[in-house]
Every structure is written in structure tokens, then in C-alpha cells.
Design an enzyme around this catalytic site. Structure first.
Site, PDB file in Angstrom:
ATOM      1  N   TYR A  85      -3.284  -5.298   7.934  1.00 52.62           N
ATOM      2  CA  TYR A  85      -2.444  -4.187   7.487  1.00 52.62           C
ATOM      3  C   TYR A  85      -2.753  -3.783   6.044  1.00 52.62           C
ATOM      4  CZ  TYR A  85       1.691  -1.515   6.142  1.00 52.62           C
ATOM      5  OH  TYR A  85       2.525  -0.546   5.660  1.00 52.62           O
TER       6      TYR A  85
ATOM      7  N   LYS B 188      -4.567  -0.097   4.576  1.00 50.59           N
ATOM      8  CA  LYS B 188      -3.943   0.767   3.577  1.00 50.59           C
ATOM      9  C   LYS B 188      -4.802   0.875   2.320  1.00 50.59           C
ATOM     10  CE  LYS B 188      -0.055   1.953   5.661  1.00 50.59           C
ATOM     11  NZ  LYS B 188       0.352   3.361   5.900  1.00 50.59           N
TER      12      LYS B 188
END
Length: 243
Positions: free
Chosen positions: A166, A170
Site C-alpha cells: 500500500y 502511494k
């Protein structure tokens, strides 16, 4: 930036931070396209926001190129321009998450497909409409977890967190922010990443987290920047965040 009759698209907006971003932009006078991959949930969200302004549903799955193209064609036909694009749709995949030495590659691929490639698909499809706006704004909803500066600092609060997929997805989203801002530097378009903080959403069940309406405020701030506002930056409610 005056919001009267301006148009915004918020991806992943049937719940959480996206939903509250749509609400706040609608209250400022924007025509808001609430993008949802789930038709039923999208319809329910638009119904919930009916009293907040002009909110319209558009079906959009950021992982599906044809879905993205169809949404861009529909909004282009109806508005001709897009003043604000908020790349909010995102996903975490706790199954298979882990530190770089243990994370499953399939988990990383899935995270990238939604959180990075999804935002890139949407941006490429809608950029021609943003260029037609008087002063377009592109907002990429990121996280401080994506900040390499923060992660490697001696007092990093993330040292023991067992994730990689994750945050890495990003971090790439932030790279898109920087490179796109450079590409568009001679235009009135501003491109920024924002961290909305820890919010009580499906991705963060912590009961101590703030309500999504608070996290949405920094997204809306980036979406409504004045002409002298920053571009190619990363910030949260407290100010700049290190890349």
C-alpha cells in the site's frame, strides 16, 4: 478559485473521504460527478447528498480502461470541461501484505493496479477535459506512509508497521504528482498530493480515527487552490510533507 458552475469528478466517492469530498465540493457550488464502481452504492450515495447540491452519479471502475473511457466520454459530452479531478479511489489488501522481504507480489500488483495505475488511467483519460477548464486542479489522495523522507527518518513512526504494498503504491502516486506538475508547469493546471490523515473508513477501523469529513477538508483545499497556490507539492492539514 470561484466554484460557481464548476465541475468536479471524485473517484471512489460512494463512501469515506471521497463521499465527504463530494459533499463539501457540492456545498461550494460545484457540479460534482460522484464516481463509483458499484451502481447501487453510488445511487445511494447520490441520494444521500441530494440536499447538498448538484451531485451526479457516473459509473467508473479505475481498474477498467473501458469504464474510465466511457465515464470521460459521458462527462465530456455533458460538460465539455472538468475543473477538478480528485483521484481518491484506493484500496488496501491486508491479505498478503508485509514488509519488503515478505510481501506477496500479487498483493503488490493489486495495490498498484488500483492506487497507481488506476489514478494514471483516470488522469490520462480526463486530462483533455481538465485542459479545457479555465484553471484545472488535479488532487491525488495519498498518505504520509508514502513519504520516503518520513519512513527513513531516525524517529520514523512507521518503523514497525508490517506493510509495503500500500505505501509503495502511494509513493508511485506521488511520483505521478511531481512528474505531471512538471509536464503542466506552463499551464494554469495545478497538481498536488495530499494526506488526509487517519480517518475512520473501511481501510482504517481504528475508533480513535477522525471522521472522514475532517480528512476531506485538505482534499477540498487542494481542489480549490487560488492561482498563486502550490503545484507539484505534497501536504497535509499541518503543511508540507516530505517526499
Amino acid at each position: 478559485m470561484t466554484a460557481t458552475k464548476q465541475t468536479a469528478l471524485v473517484t471512489g466517492a460512494n463512501k469515506g473521504i471521497g463521499f465527504e469530498t463530494a459533499r463539501q465540493l457540492a456545498r461550494q457550488g460545484f457540479t460534482v460527478w460522484l464516481a463509483s464502481r458499484d451502481q447501487e452504492r453510488g445511487e445511494a450515495a447520490v441520494k444521500d447528498l441530494a440536499g447538498d447540491g448538484d451531485v451526479r452519479l457516473v459509473s467508473l471502475d479505475v481498474t477498467d480502461t473501458e469504464s474510465v473511457r466511457a465515464a470521460a466520454a459521458r462527462i465530456g459530452d455533458e460538460t465539455g470541461a472538468l475543473d477538478v479531478l480528485v483521484n481518491n479511489a484506493g484500496a488496501g489488501f491486508p491479505e498478503g501484505e508485509g514488509r519488503p522481504s515478505t510481501v506477496r507480489l500479487e498483493t503488490l500488483r493489486r495495490s498498484l493496479d488500483v492506487n497507481f495505475y488506476g489514478a494514471l488511467r483516470v488522469t490520462q483519460a480526463f486530462l483533455p477535459l481538465v485542459r479545457q477548464a479555465q484553471a484545472g486542479r488535479i488532487v491525488n489522495v495519498s498518505t504520509t506512509l508514502a513519504s520516503i523522507t518520513t519512513v527513513v527518518s531516525p524517529d520514523s513512526p512507521f518503523e514497525q508497521l508490517p506493510f509495503f504494498a500500500y505505501p509503495a503504491s502511494k509513493t508511485l502516486l506521488n511520483a505521478l504528482t511531481g512528474w505531471l506538475a512538471v509536464e503542466l508547469e506552463n499551464t494554469p493546471i495545478k497538481v498536488n498530493s495530499v494526506c488526509p490523515g487517519a480517518n475512520a473508513t473501511d481501510m482504517n477501523p481504528d475508533p480513535a480515527a477522525q471522521p472522514p469529513a475532517e480528512g476531506a477538508k485538505v482534499v477540498v483545499r487542494a481542489a480549490t487552490l487560488a492561482a498563486d497556490g502550490p503545484t507539484g507539492s505534497f501536504f497535509d492539514v499541518n503543511g508540507p510533507v516530505g517526499w
